[in-house]
Each structure stands twice: as structure tokens, then as C-alpha cells.
Motif scaffolding. Structure first.
Motif, PDB file in Angstrom:
ATOM      1  N   LEU A 264      36.632 -76.027 -57.412  1.00 43.73           N
ATOM      2  CA  LEU A 264      37.599 -74.116 -57.266  1.00 43.73           C
ATOM      3  C   LEU A 264      37.876 -74.113 -57.979  1.00 43.73           C
ATOM      4  CD1 LEU A 264      38.529 -72.426 -55.137  1.00 43.73           C
ATOM      5  CD2 LEU A 264      40.567 -73.888 -54.890  1.00 43.73           C
ATOM      6  N   ALA A 265      37.980 -74.257 -59.204  1.00 44.31           N
ATOM      7  CA  ALA A 265      38.190 -73.877 -60.537  1.00 44.31           C
ATOM      8  C   ALA A 265      37.194 -72.518 -61.275  1.00 44.31           C
ATOM      9  CB  ALA A 265      39.646 -74.392 -61.293  1.00 44.31           C
ATOM     10  N   LYS A 268      36.623 -70.032 -59.233  1.00 41.52           N
ATOM     11  CA  LYS A 268      37.375 -68.856 -59.764  1.00 41.52           C
ATOM     12  C   LYS A 268      37.357 -68.014 -61.075  1.00 41.52           C
ATOM     13  CE  LYS A 268      41.515 -70.245 -57.014  1.00 41.52           C
ATOM     14  NZ  LYS A 268      42.108 -70.619 -57.137  1.00 41.52           N
ATOM     15  N   ARG A 269      36.165 -68.823 -62.382  1.00 43.25           N
ATOM     16  CA  ARG A 269      36.076 -68.563 -63.160  1.00 43.25           C
ATOM     17  C   ARG A 269      35.282 -68.062 -63.265  1.00 43.25           C
ATOM     18  NH1 ARG A 269      38.005 -73.567 -64.660  1.00 43.25           N
ATOM     19  NH2 ARG A 269      35.913 -74.439 -64.927  1.00 43.25           N
ATOM     20  N   ALA A 271      33.546 -65.973 -60.513  1.00 41.08           N
ATOM     21  CA  ALA A 271      33.866 -65.470 -59.676  1.00 41.08           C
ATOM     22  C   ALA A 271      34.356 -63.576 -60.761  1.00 41.08           C
ATOM     23  CB  ALA A 271      35.165 -64.614 -58.382  1.00 41.08           C
ATOM     24  N   ALA A 272      35.462 -64.657 -61.847  1.00 37.72           N
ATOM     25  CA  ALA A 272      36.919 -64.145 -62.677  1.00 37.72           C
ATOM     26  C   ALA A 272      35.262 -63.208 -63.493  1.00 37.72           C
ATOM     27  CB  ALA A 272      37.411 -64.007 -63.442  1.00 37.72           C
ATOM     28  N   THR A 284      39.206 -76.048 -48.851  1.00 39.24           N
ATOM     29  CA  THR A 284      39.219 -76.644 -50.644  1.00 39.24           C
ATOM     30  C   THR A 284      40.291 -77.700 -49.551  1.00 39.24           C
ATOM     31  OG1 THR A 284      41.160 -74.492 -51.042  1.00 39.24           O
ATOM     32  CG2 THR A 284      41.898 -76.431 -51.246  1.00 39.24           C
ATOM     33  N   ILE A 300      41.960 -66.734 -51.217  1.00 33.93           N
ATOM     34  CA  ILE A 300      41.480 -66.173 -51.736  1.00 33.93           C
ATOM     35  C   ILE A 300      40.198 -65.782 -50.629  1.00 33.93           C
ATOM     36  CG2 ILE A 300      39.414 -65.038 -53.594  1.00 33.93           C
ATOM     37  CD1 ILE A 300      40.744 -67.651 -54.789  1.00 33.93           C
ATOM     38  N   ALA A 303      36.836 -61.811 -52.405  1.00 34.75           N
ATOM     39  CA  ALA A 303      37.128 -61.736 -53.861  1.00 34.75           C
ATOM     40  C   ALA A 303      35.791 -61.474 -55.247  1.00 34.75           C
ATOM     41  CB  ALA A 303      38.102 -63.377 -54.973  1.00 34.75           C
ATOM     42  N   LEU A 308      33.299 -64.197 -52.690  1.00 36.49           N
ATOM     43  CA  LEU A 308      34.201 -65.486 -52.859  1.00 36.49           C
ATOM     44  C   LEU A 308      35.274 -66.078 -51.900  1.00 36.49           C
ATOM     45  CD1 LEU A 308      34.657 -68.114 -54.182  1.00 36.49           C
ATOM     46  CD2 LEU A 308      36.278 -67.689 -55.881  1.00 36.49           C
ATOM     47  N   THR A 309      35.778 -66.628 -50.702  1.00 36.03           N
ATOM     48  CA  THR A 309      36.523 -66.613 -50.398  1.00 36.03           C
ATOM     49  C   THR A 309      37.500 -67.900 -50.189  1.00 36.03           C
ATOM     50  OG1 THR A 309      35.668 -64.546 -49.361  1.00 36.03           O
ATOM     51  CG2 THR A 309      37.638 -66.162 -47.645  1.00 36.03           C
ATOM     52  N   THR A 310      38.478 -68.438 -50.401  1.00 41.14           N
ATOM     53  CA  THR A 310      38.841 -69.448 -50.345  1.00 41.14           C
ATOM     54  C   THR A 310      39.967 -69.416 -49.181  1.00 41.14           C
ATOM     55  OG1 THR A 310      40.162 -69.768 -51.968  1.00 41.14           O
ATOM     56  CG2 THR A 310      37.686 -70.393 -52.199  1.00 41.14           C
TER      57      THR A 310
END
Length: 575
Positions: A264-265, A268-269, A271-272, A284, A300, A303, A308-310
Motif C-alpha cells: 500500500l505504501a 501511494k508513493r 501515485a504521488a 487493505t 483514499i 487519488a 488509486l483508491t483504497t
């Protein structure tokens, strides 16, 4: 419809590039809208669909003579025609898969090995072909996809089988099973993880007659194995492999069924850093040993440009049928000493499901055996009293073996069944031996699920099965193997449980609109309608019309996301 935008607007006012994608014969584009419309053209501006219809009508709305227009310093080719015979469908979605795990298995794929010795030989050859690995015996050897049900022997493989090979001996080897519910490991890997507890809740350490681990860990016992942490380079390499292969088979959206904190992390990275290369709906991972986090963690949603959706949580109720861990009401026919097992106590389900629903999370529960599905439905039924089911959209992940009463309850409660048709044609060869001739009738009973009023959505569970969504389409409508065989003959395994092509793609949009509904994105994805994102796939032939035995010969010519090609050949353009 896009807010503040009318599709009759003059093209002179359009700043984004736009084009019409058209067939030449008046149809060929499957919109998968509520009316199951086939049309000739879709018009795309930037990332969105802004018009659909016959070419002559679209031309009139945009320019009475032609769609060509100077919208930049250079002319933009604006009418793009399909090659003869090709069709367009919405971007395909996989409702249940494992992205990074797929990338991992492609390093050392063990799918299709015929014996234990064949599998060991493949591991040895992999080591020999990788000098860095061969020269450092401390490096972990990782692979996946072995399937003991396809081998002509009973029982599990062992560490000794690996250690017998002089190239492998002394190395830490970790091999994931096809269903991802078992690890086959070397003695070196076991020794580095000792000591093991005597028992594991929701898992099994396979032992010999004197109690020593033999080299196989089932379900929750897999977590006992100590493995090196993955680096960012490891994760990125796996991700790129998975995305490349996904685009090649027409996937634009994937529901990742169980993101551990590291995965997950990572997403996120990524997507950023910019738009993800594929849409990810992440579930999750639920850890029963961790404090409840549903009221502390913020979901999320959309995003990175809707990539990205969580907003869901993935809970494991039981194990898998292939490894004998699916929880059954009655003992296994081929192993009467066991009924399988629950990976979680039922009181945990009754405790956390209403909490997650209350705090705005979708709850997705892995349940395979009939007992596991019954218990999970009990927990859902208790948790959903007075709740807005449409707002929460709970899901049963797999829903493989269910009683008739529970199928009806599934439909009555509005719980989504997330099913994987390719599991059916993989498991049909051993399923009756495992379950017996009567109980097996409730396994992968897709037609019965639909007739009970349940909403189903299709996935693959890759890397457990083929990533290709057309394999799932084929399995759902034929229930035969790719070479046309089944235990019940060429007509299909329990052919009464087949679903129609219209149900698989158009009528209920199992590969398109239903995955969008199951991920709360039906307003922007899942069909080719005005106002939705321009995710589409060009197929080489019409899978709704070709003979069943030709479905798998279909190739993906082009995959597009947000109107831009991410895979395949450019579509023929006329300037």
C-alpha cells in the motif's frame, strides 16, 4: 455528462485534443450502457468521452462537413477507424488479483510443472541462469505457481526434495503455491526461521512422524517464515512487469485483493510521483493481531487522477480448496479426517465487520468453503440490519462453494459475489474427488448465483490463474478447458451453470460495469458513455459473435486509458 459541458459545443472552443473512434459498418463499439447499445463512433476529448452515435450524426453535431479541425499549431487526425472485424469494449477490469505478487511469480514461474522433480529442475535451471544468484548462496531464491494437484503423487513436496539437488542445497528457497495458500521452502529457509510454535491459529505447519517441519507452510503459517524485506527496486520491477502484461491483455483497472502495508505504501508513493500506469482499487489487508484502525485511517478515493483508491478492507475467513484449507460443514471426501479450518474465529468477524461498515469502509471477505461462506453471511446479515447496502457494497471474495439457501441469502442481502471463472476450469479435474458427487454441485455455481438475485463480478485471482480477462470470459460461458475438455465432456462441466456472453460482458457487464460498481466507480468507468473516462480496448474480433472455440484466439490490438494508447498498435487514422 461533464459538469458545465455540452457535447454540442463548437470544436473551436475545445482546447484538448479530440478524436472520433469509429467502425466502418455502423456498429462494432459495445458501450455496455443500460440498453446494451452497440454504436459506430465514440468521440473523445482529452480523457473523457463526449459523444457517441453514428458517424453521420456525430459529424453533424461537431461540424457539418468533417471532424477535422485545427485545434493546435498542427492538424490533428480526428477520425480513427477500426480495422475490419475489430470491435471496441470498455477498458477491462479484474475484480480480484494480486499485482505485485504476479510480478514476483514471473521471476521464477513454476506453473505447468508435471512432477516434483520437474519443479526442482526448473529452480535449479533458474539459479544456473542467473550468475549473481548462483555465485551467492545466501541470496533468497523466490518463485511461485507450483500445483501439487497436477502431480502424479499424493502428499506435499518437502525440503528434502529441494535439498537433494546439489545446486539448490544450502540455499534459502521460497516457492509460493499456485493458490498462494502454501509455501514450499528449503531446509535453509526453515532453519533461519526457527523456532516454530507447536500450532498456528488458522494455519498448518506440515510435519513428519516425529514432529519436524517437512518444508510446507499453509495459510497463516506462511507468516512464520522470515524473508528479506523488499527494496524499492524490487517492488518497482514487479510492478512494471505486472502493468506491462496487464495492458497487453486489455486491463485498465485492477482490484488488488489484499494490500499489505508495504504494498500500500508503495502504491501511494507511485501515485504521488504522477499518474499510476493502471487504475488500482486496493483492499487493505486486515491483521487480526493489530489494533482496529478503521476509525483512524482515512480512505483514499480517486487519488492521482482517479488512478488509486483504497476504501475497502480484505479479511480472510478460511483457506483454499486446493490445499485443503477451505472450511466445510462436512469432512473432505478425499480426507475425512478434516473439514478444513477458519483462519479467523467467527466472533472476530462479528466484531470488526460492523465497525468497518460504520466507519465507511467496504468490507471484502475471502470465503471459499460452504461453512466459511455461511459464517461470513451470518456476520454480514447481522451487520447490515438497517444499513444502506448500496452505500457499503460488501463483497464475498470467491464465494466458491455455497449451499442453495446461502445463495438465496446472498441475493437477498445485496452482498456482491466476486468470482473467478478460471478457477472453475482449473479445479474441475479434482473437485469431485475432494467434495463428493453431491456437494460439488454447489461449487462455482454461477448461474445459480445469478438466478438467486446475487450480483456477481468477474476476476482472475492472478497470478493464481491467467491474467487474461478473456480466459475468464471463455471459462464463464463454456466451462471447458482451453482445449475444449471437461470431466462432463465438451458441453462443459455442469453446463447448466454457464452464463451467457451478454451476461459476461453486455447484459450485466461482469468484466466492465459490475467491477466498476463493486469499486464505487460506475459513474466514471465501466461503460463507454458520455462523461465517463475514455478507457477502452480494441479487440481483433467480436467475442460476442465468434464460435466459442475461437474466443481465446482473440487478441488485444490496442489498450487506451484516458483516451491515450498505453499498449498496442495505433488505430488507423484518416486525416
Amino acid at each position: 455528462m461533464l459538469a458545465g459541458y455540452t457535447y454540442f459545443q463548437s470544436p473551436k472552443a475545445v482546447s484538448d485534443p479530440y478524436y472520433a473512434l469509429c467502425s466502418r459498418d455502423g456498429k462494432g463499439i459495445y458501450t455496455v450502457d443500460a440498453q446494451n447499445t452497440q454504436t459506430q463512433c465514440i468521440v473523445i476529448r482529452g480523457s473523457y468521452i463526449i459523444d457517441t452515435g453514428l458517424l453521420q450524426d456525430v459529424q453533424k453535431r461537431w461540424d457539418k462537413f468533417t471532424l477535422k479541425r485545427l485545434i493546435s499549431p498542427q492538424p490533428t487526425p480526428i477520425i480513427r477507424y477500426l480495422r475490419p472485424g475489430a470491435v471496441v469494449v470498455p477498458g477491462l477490469s479484474d475484480s480480484h488479483a494480486h499485482i505485485l505478487e504476479y510480478g514476483a511469480t514471473q521471476q521464477l514461474p513454476l506453473e505447468g510443472t508435471k512432477t516434483i522433480q520437474d519443479t526442482v529442475a526448473r529452480v535449479r535451471d533458474y539459479i544456473l541462469s542467473n550468475p549473481d544468484l548462483h555465485n551467492d548462496t545466501s541470496k533468497f531464491v523466490m518463485g511461485g505457481g507450483w500445483d501439487h494437484t497436477a502431480w502424479p503423487t499424493n502428499g506435499w513436496p518437502t525440503s528434502a526434495h529441494l535439498d537433494e539437488d546439489p545446486v539448490i542445497r544450502g540455499r534459502p528457497v521460497v516457492l509460493q503455491s499456485k493458490d498462494c495458500h502454501a509455501l514450499w521452502v528449503s531446509s535453509s529457509a526453515i532453519e533461519a526461521s526457527m523456532p516454530f510454535p507447536e500450532t498456528v491459529d488458522g494455519g498448518i505447519i506440515v510435519r513428519d512422524d516425529v514432529g519436524n517441519p517437512t518444508g510446507v507452510l499453509l495459510d497463516n503459517a506462511q507468516e512464520l517464515l522470515k524473508q528479506p524485506e523488499l527494496t524499492e527496486a524490487d517492488l518497482l520491477r514487479r510492478f512494471k512487469v505486472a502493468v506491462k502484461d496487464a495492458h497487453a491483455v486489455g486491463l485498465t483497472s485492477i482490484h488488488d485483493a489484499g494490500l499489505d502495508p508495504a504494498s500500500l505504501a508503495f502504491f501511494k508513493r507511485q501515485a504521488a510521483l504522477g499518474d499510476l500506469p493502471i487504475r488500482i482499487y486496493g483492499m487493505t489487508y486486515f491483521d487480526e493481531n493489530a489494533p482496529y484502525w478503521g476509525n483512524q485511517t482515512k480512505p483514499i478515493v480517486g487519488a492521482g487522477n482517479d488512478r488509486l483508491t483504497t476504501r475497502s478492507v480484505k479479511i480472510f475467513a478460511d483457506g483454499a480448496l486446493r490445499t485443503g484449507g477451505a472450511s466445510l460443514y462436512e469432512p473432505y471426501a478425499d480426507n475425512p479426517s478434516t473439514k478444513g479450518f477458519m483462519r479467523l474465529e467467527s466472533d472476530i468477524l462479528f466484531d470488526v465487520i460492523p465497525k468497518f461498515l460504520r466507519d465507511g469502509w467496504q468490507v471484502n471477505v475471502h470465503a471459499i468453503g460452504d461453512r466459511a461462506n455461511g459464517i461470513v453471511l451470518d456476520a454480514f446479515e447481522a451487520s447490515l440490519k438497517g444499513a444502506n447496502v448500496t452505500g457499503s457494497r460488501p463483497r464475498l471474495e470467491h464465494a466458491q462453494l455455497m449451499t442453495g439457501d446461502d445463495m438465496k441469502r446472498l441475493g437477498r442481502l445485496g452482498v456482491i459475489a466476486s468470482v473467478q471463472p478460471t478457477h472453475a476450469i482449473s479445479d474441475m479435474w479434482y473437485a469431485q474427488d475432494r467434495l463428493g458427487p453431491e456437494r460439488v454441485k454447489g461449487l462455482y455455481a454461477f448461474r445459480s448465483l445469478i438466478d438467486s438475485g446475487a450480483r456477481i463480478t468477474l476476476g482472475s485471482d492472478f497470478p493464481v490463474e491467467s491474467m487474461n480477462p478473456l480466459s475468464g470470459f471463455y471459462a464463464a460461458v463454456t466451462r471447458v478447458s482451453p482445449d475444449g475438455k471437461s470431466p462432463h465432456g465438451p458441453g462443459g462441466w455442469f453446463p447448466e451453470q454457464r452464463i451467457t456472453r451478454q451476461e459476461a460482458l453486455r447484459g450485466e457487464g461482469r468484466m466492465t460495469i459490475d467491477p466498476a460498481y463493486a469499486s464505487f466507480t460506475e459513474n466514471i468507468l465501466g461503460s463507454l458513455e458520455v462523461g465517463k473516462r475514455a478507457d477502452y480496448v480494441v479487440l481483433s474480433q467480436d467475442i460476442m459473435e465468434v464460435p466459442e472455440n475461437e474466443i481465446l484466439a482473440t487478441s488485444v490490438l490496442t489498450t487506451a486509458m484516458d483516451g491515450k494508447r498505453v499498449y498496442g498498435e495505433p488505430i488507423l487514422e484518416e486525416i
